[in-house]
Structures are given as C-alpha cells and as structure tokens.
Design a protein around this motif. Structure first.
Motif, PDB file in Angstrom:
ATOM      1  N   UNK A   1       0.843  -1.204   0.000  1.00 15.73           N
ATOM      2  CA  UNK A   1       0.000   0.000   0.000  1.00 15.73           C
ATOM      3  C   UNK A   1       0.875   1.250   0.000  1.00 15.73           C
ATOM      4  N   UNK A   2       1.874   1.254   0.877  1.00 15.92           N
ATOM      5  CA  UNK A   2       2.773   2.417   0.987  1.00 15.92           C
ATOM      6  C   UNK A   2       3.432   2.700  -0.359  1.00 15.92           C
TER       7      UNK A   2
ATOM      8  N   UNK B   1       1.582  13.767 -15.940  1.00 14.38           N
ATOM      9  CA  UNK B   1       0.311  13.647 -16.664  1.00 14.38           C
ATOM     10  C   UNK B   1      -0.337  15.006 -16.865  1.00 14.38           C
TER      11      UNK B   1
ATOM     12  N   UNK C   1      -2.944  11.570  -8.308  1.00 13.51           N
ATOM     13  CA  UNK C   1      -2.874  11.041  -6.939  1.00 13.51           C
ATOM     14  C   UNK C   1      -3.833  11.797  -6.036  1.00 13.51           C
TER      15      UNK C   1
ATOM     16  N   UNK D   1       0.924  14.821  -7.608  1.00 11.18           N
ATOM     17  CA  UNK D   1       0.252  14.856  -8.907  1.00 11.18           C
ATOM     18  C   UNK D   1      -1.259  14.981  -8.732  1.00 11.18           C
TER      19      UNK D   1
ATOM     20  N   UNK E   1       1.582   6.240  -7.058  1.00 11.29           N
ATOM     21  CA  UNK E   1       0.456   6.886  -7.747  1.00 11.29           C
ATOM     22  C   UNK E   1       0.719   8.372  -7.906  1.00 11.29           C
ATOM     23  N   UNK E   2       1.522   8.941  -7.022  1.00 12.39           N
ATOM     24  CA  UNK E   2       1.958  10.330  -7.169  1.00 12.39           C
ATOM     25  C   UNK E   2       3.171  10.414  -8.102  1.00 12.39           C
ATOM     26  N   UNK E   3       4.252   9.726  -7.727  1.00 10.18           N
ATOM     27  CA  UNK E   3       5.523   9.924  -8.451  1.00 10.18           C
ATOM     28  C   UNK E   3       5.420   9.542  -9.927  1.00 10.18           C
TER      29      UNK E   3
ATOM     30  N   UNK F   1       0.708  18.757 -13.094  1.00 13.99           N
ATOM     31  CA  UNK F   1       1.748  18.405 -12.124  1.00 13.99           C
ATOM     32  C   UNK F   1       2.399  19.645 -11.575  1.00 13.99           C
TER      33      UNK F   1
ATOM     34  N   UNK G   1       0.593   3.499  -3.499  1.00 12.81           N
ATOM     35  CA  UNK G   1      -0.073   4.804  -3.467  1.00 12.81           C
ATOM     36  C   UNK G   1       0.934   5.953  -3.539  1.00 12.81           C
ATOM     37  N   UNK G   2       2.149   5.728  -3.029  1.00 10.56           N
ATOM     38  CA  UNK G   2       3.191   6.752  -3.200  1.00 10.56           C
ATOM     39  C   UNK G   2       3.553   6.860  -4.678  1.00 10.56           C
TER      40      UNK G   2
ATOM     41  N   UNK H   1       2.889   9.681 -11.862  1.00 13.15           N
ATOM     42  CA  UNK H   1       1.883  10.389 -12.674  1.00 13.15           C
ATOM     43  C   UNK H   1       2.076  11.898 -12.654  1.00 13.15           C
ATOM     44  N   UNK H   2       3.222  12.361 -12.174  1.00 15.57           N
ATOM     45  CA  UNK H   2       3.403  13.816 -12.073  1.00 15.57           C
ATOM     46  C   UNK H   2       3.462  14.482 -13.433  1.00 15.57           C
TER      47      UNK H   2
END
Lengths: 99, 541
Positions: A82-83, A96, B313, B310, A89-91, A99, A86-87, A93-94
């Motif tokens: 999970x950690x 996209x 997210x 992002x 999911x940020x890095x 950002x 979901x982390x 997709x920045x």
C-alpha cells in the motif's frame, strides 16, 4: 487455544541459509560495480527480497508457523505494498496533468 | 462483608508499597496508572504552550513573543500533545487497565514488555523535554523537509529521537493488545461477545503495529539527511521533499485513528451503560472499527493536495478519503439508535458521550470539506484545518478520554467522584471547547493562515473569542484534576458496580485485586445484555 509443536530446523539448515545470505550480500556488492542501467535497481531489489524471504522463512521460523503468523507476515507485506503503490500513484503520474 | 474486612482486602493499590514496587511493577493496572501520571504531566505541559499561543493571538501585532519563539510554541504544543499525550492517552491508560479485565484475563500477554513500553515513553519524553529546555524546536510538529533537514537551527535531532523512542512504546502496547485479545480471552468470551471497547483497541493496535515503524524509519531518514547529508528528501542531493510528506502521513493520518478509535470504544460502553440497552448493530460497530483502521491507511495523500503531489494522486486520495465517512457514520448512527427507547440517565460519563457524538460529527463532516480537492485549496494551512482537527482530537479524543476516566474512576480507585462538580466541568469543557474552536472555522474560511502570529486587524474579534474560550476550557480541565484528587480521600465508596453495568470489569472488586478476579469468569451471555433491566436507569447524584 491451539497447541503447537515447535519445529526446530537443524544447525546445518541455519548454516546453509547464513552462507546463502553472505553470498547474496557479496552479489549485491559485486553487481553495484556493473552498469546495468535501469536494471541495477531491479537486480538489487530482487536480491534484497530473496534475502528477506530467507530470513523470514528460516530464521524467523515463518515456514513452520501457524496460519495466523503467516497471515501477520502477509499483512505486513500488504501494508508495504500500500505504501509503495499509493506513493507511486503520485511519483509515476506527475507528468500527466497539472503536475 | 464488614467494613473492616473490606478495608483489609488486598488490591492492586496496596499489594506493594514504595517507589520500587511501582517502578518495577508488571501489573497492567499499575502500569496504566504510571501512564496516567505521565500523560497528565505532558497534557499540562502542552496546555501551557497552548495558553501562550492563545495569549499571543489576543493581539494582531505579535507583541508578546518573537516570531521565532512563536514558531517554537506551536511546534512544541503539537509535539507534546500528539506524541506524548494523545497517542498514548486512552490505549495506554484505560486500555492497559481495562482490556484484560474486560476479557476476563489476569494481565496482558507480555507484562514485562508492557512495563518496558512505559519506560520507552518516559525516555522519549525526556528527550523531548531536553529539547524544549535547551532551546526548543521550530519545524512544526510535522517536521516538513527541507526545512527540518537543511535550514532549522533548533533541536530537531533531540525531538525526533524522542518521538522515535516513544514510537516503540506505542508499537509494544499495540503488540501486547493484539496477542492478549487473541490468546487471553476467558472461557466463553468469543470474539462477538467482546465489549466494543476491546474491538476498538484491537483495531487501534493494528494501526500502531503497522504504521508506527514507518514513522520511525522516516525520522531516521530525516536524521541521516540532517547529520550526514545523505540525499533522501533534499532535491539538491537527489531527494524529493514530497517523499517525506508521503512517509510522514502514511503514519500520521492513521495516527489520528489511534487517537479517535479508542475514544469511540469508550463511547460505545458509555452509551450502552447509560441507556440500559445493547448497542444497536453490535457487529456493524465492531467491524466499523476495523474498517476505519484499514481505510485510514489509504487516505494520507489528502494532506498533500497543494504540496506538488500529482493531480491524479490527489483525485485518488480525495476519492478514498470519503470512504472513511462510512464506518464513522455507522458508529454515530448506531450510538444514536441505541438511545432510542433506552432508559437514559445523564451521569457525567454520558454527558461526555453526548459531547463526543456532537463534536466528532462536526469534526468528521468538516473532514469531508478538506477531503474535497477544490475546497482544500482554499482552506489548506488555514485555521479551518486547525479547527477541524481539534474537533476530532480534542472534541473527540479528549472528550472520550475524560468520559472513560469518569466512568471507570470508581473501578480504578474504589471511590466516586463528586457528581455535581463533574457535571459542571463537563459542561464548562463543552462550552469552552466550542467557544475556542468554532471561531477558528470562521477565521480559516476568511483566510487566516495557521502558524502566523501577526494578522490583519479584522480577525481580532474572532481571535479574542477563541482565547476567551481557551480560558474557559482551561478551567474545565483543571476541575477534574482537583476533584479526582479530592475523591481519593473523601469520595463515597464505589462498590463493585456503581453503574449497574454488564462488563466483566464490574464483576470484580473496586479497586480490583492484583490478579483481577478471584476466579476466572465464564461468559455465557452477549455483551451489553441489559434484558430484564429495562426502566432501571442508573441513579446518579
């Protein structure tokens, strides 16, 4: 209450696992000197996962533990997933949008 | 039984005398009291910082303390209240004391580890106190990088080490609870006969064990970068500052549930006892605790909406955050439904339960505001957020803690507290709390940023209201401290079960004997079986 018979591995098994861990550590160090491009991290993490499994299964006795103990271990790994996911999911997709 | 015989009875309080008998005790009840003294100490330290903050904000010109001092005041208020009061508050005191009693056990599974956990909290606390005395820390309780790793010239390392050590106290408490619930339940105490207080602590323990190690790792990484310039979070060294926020909130968002879930467990006990009814939808309330514990780990990114995270997210975390409302609402609705046709009595613990339900609902609903991407952009880092989390952590967690403390005080000490004073203090706290924090919602929505001590003149009226409320709240918090101590000598003898409650803890003496029960109980009924007692509301006053 459940009753369990404690399974004890032989000294030989522990020694083999220990030597395997040493070899894998040497392998990690050796691979660090070879340029594998983006695969450097993949190889290093693969070796690390193998070492983690050896420690958990043999030294921490998970291999012969109850289902509940195995569930606890899997729970820990799930939470790590999970950690990381979901982390990422940020890095990941920045680039996209917005950002 | 004659009074003389009753006085000679051996209890956990008179079983050993002297400082050594307390400092080396393995009795979960005594360790619970050691925690109680410790966190009460920290609560008042944190309260002093809060007082200074509110005094400073009386004036818009920041003329009481310097900006540097103000930064340290809000940082140390947060650090002390979160890590040394709220996290250990209910689990380590009431949980430690009552979890074994409520499942019919003689102690926790690992009594020595239980004592070790208290020592770890004290050692961590000493690090934090050292940092405060030596000059303080100014990063905010969140230790955001790169300020904490590269720029702050205050006692970051000592404070972080203190939190690191105290974290292991929390992990060990959680571990002890999980094993105790699995292995130490008395005959007949099936999972679905356990009091909801125990379910809530089980869920809390899962968070403590799964989340706290990540905080420990994160603080170590901060120290590595600050001391050895190893690039983890600093972009100049190849790191990413937002990574810190991910790691920090992976623990620190669930940490809010470490504070609120045990309080919810307390409220379930109080609502049932003082309504003379079983909790409506026991299974839903039990599993909603576990659901909150699990979902709580999927929402941390809502603290990062404006951090550079992002947008994708952000949307994922916003969407997931709304799911936490479901199990939270299940609890609130089920407590309310429990009241329906109950024989309700308005004893002090029940007043705190009512306070909790109202304040937690406001805190929870405003949580939906800040989980919404668009609104959060407007209110991020404003007093709206400060008000929101105080409604959860003070209006929720501390109301639950005080409600539980009043409810079980007769069991802990064998004495009743003065009901009239206690009701008055509950009322004063409720009014003081709302006067302190409701104006902060308005301040935040109008644009007052948090962590600033100089602000536009038009905000002063609301700040003065908030400071006035804080003064009332302080009086409310001091009152129980005084009458609880008074009751130790002058309070009426409580007897085994002053509330006529159903839990196992009420079937043993007050205060309980060293090994909790003369004979291990055998459970044959569901929890909260008040059948046959309809119309017999609790007599108070």
């Amino acid at each position: 209450m459940t009753t369990e018979t404690e399974h004890v591995d032989s000294v030989k098994t522990y020694a083999v696992v220990w030597i395997a861990l040493l070899i894998l550590t040497a392998l990690t160090t050796g691979v660090a000197y070879i340029d594998l491009g983006p695969f450097s991290v993949v190889v290093a993490l693969t070796i690390a996962v193998c070492k983690m499994l050896l420690v958990a299964l043999f030294f921490m006795h998970v291999r012969h533990s109850t289902k509940l103990t195995k569930l606890v271990v899997l729970g820990g790994l799930l939470w790590l997933a999970i950690l990381l996911s979901l982390t990422m999911a940020d890095f990941a997709t920045r680039s996209w949008i917005g950002a | 039984m004659t009074t003389a015989v009753a006085e000679e009875r051996e209890t956990y309080l008179n079983a050993g005398h002297g400082v050594k008998s307390w400092l080396l005790t393995k009795d979960h009840k005594r360790i619970g009291l050691l925690y109680l003294f410790t966190i009460t100490f920290f609560f008042f330290i944190g309260g002093v910082f809060a007082t200074l903050i509110r005094l400073e904000l009386l004036s818009p010109h920041g003329n009481l303390v310097s900006s540097e001092t103000y930064n340290k005041l809000f940082t140390m208020h947060g650090v002390v209240m979160v890590f040394f009061f709220l996290i250990p508050s209910i689990p380590a005191t009431l949980g430690n004391f009552f979890l074994p009693l409520m499942i019919g056990a003689r102690d926790l599974a690992f009594p020595r580890i239980n004592l070790l956990s208290w020592y770890l909290l004290v050692i961590g606390g000493l690090f934090a106190i050292f940092a405060m005395v030596a000059g303080g820390v100014d990063t905010g309780w969140t230790f955001y990088t790169p300020y904490s790793t590269s720029y702050s010239n205050t006692w970051v390392i000592a404070t972080a080490l203190g939190i690191f050590v105290a974290g292991f106290s929390s992990i060990l408490t959680g571990l002890n609870f999980i094993v105790t619930v699995h292995r130490m339940r008395c005959p007949g105490m099936t999972w679905f006969r356990m009091p909801l207080f125990v379910w809530a602590h089980y869920a809390t323990a899962l968070i403590q064990v799964l989340g706290t190690p990540v905080l420990a790792v994160t603080l170590v990484l901060v120290l590595c970068e600050r001391m050895f310039h190893i690039g983890i979070f600093d972009p100049a060294l190849g790191g990413d500052p937002v990574l810190f926020q991910h790691l920090f909130w992976f623990y620190s968002h669930p940490a809010v549930y470490i504070m609120i879930l045990p309080a919810m467990g307390v409220i379930s006990e109080l609502v049932s006892t003082f309504s003379r009814k079983a909790i409506f939808g026991y299974g839903f309330v039990a599993f909603s605790s576990v659901a909150i514990a699990v979902l709580g780990f999927l929402v941390w990114g809502h603290h990062l909406f404006v951090s550079g995270q992002s947008l994708f997210a952000g949307m994922v975390f916003s969407f997931l955050s709304y799911f936490v409302a479901i199990p939270s609402a299940i609890k609130v609705f089920n407590w309310t439904a429990t009241l329906y046709k109950g024989s309700i009595s308005y004893a002090t613990p029940m007043l705190y339960a009512f306070g909790f339900i109202g304040l937690f609902t406001i805190g929870g609903l405003t949580g939906l505001f800040v989980a919404c991407l668009g609104i959060d952009v407007h209110v991020t880092d404003t007093y709206f957020v400060v008000a929101h989390f105080h409604y959860i952590m003070v209006g929720g967690a501390i109301m639950g803690y005080l409600g539980g403390l009043h409810y079980w005080w007769p069991k802990i000490t064998g004495r009743m507290y003065p009901e009239g004073w206690a009701k008055l203090s509950a009322l004063v706290i409720f009014l003081g709390f709302n006067l302190t924090f409701f104006p902060q919602f308005m301040l935040g929505y109008l644009g007052m940023p948090r962590r600033y001590h100089v602000y536009p003149d038009e905000f002063q009226v609301l700040h003065v209201l908030s400071t006035a409320g804080a003064s009332v709240l302080a009086v409310g918090y001091l009152m129980p401290l005084i009458y609880f101590m008074w009751s130790l000598k002058y309070g009426a003898i409580a007897g085994r079960n002053p509330w006529k409650a159903t839990g196992l803890e009420w079937q043993t003496d007050s205060p309980p004997p060293v090994h909790n029960f003369d004979e291990i109980p055998i459970v044959t009924r569901e929890a909260y079986d008040y059948s046959g007692t309809v119309g017999q509301e609790v007599q108070v006053g």
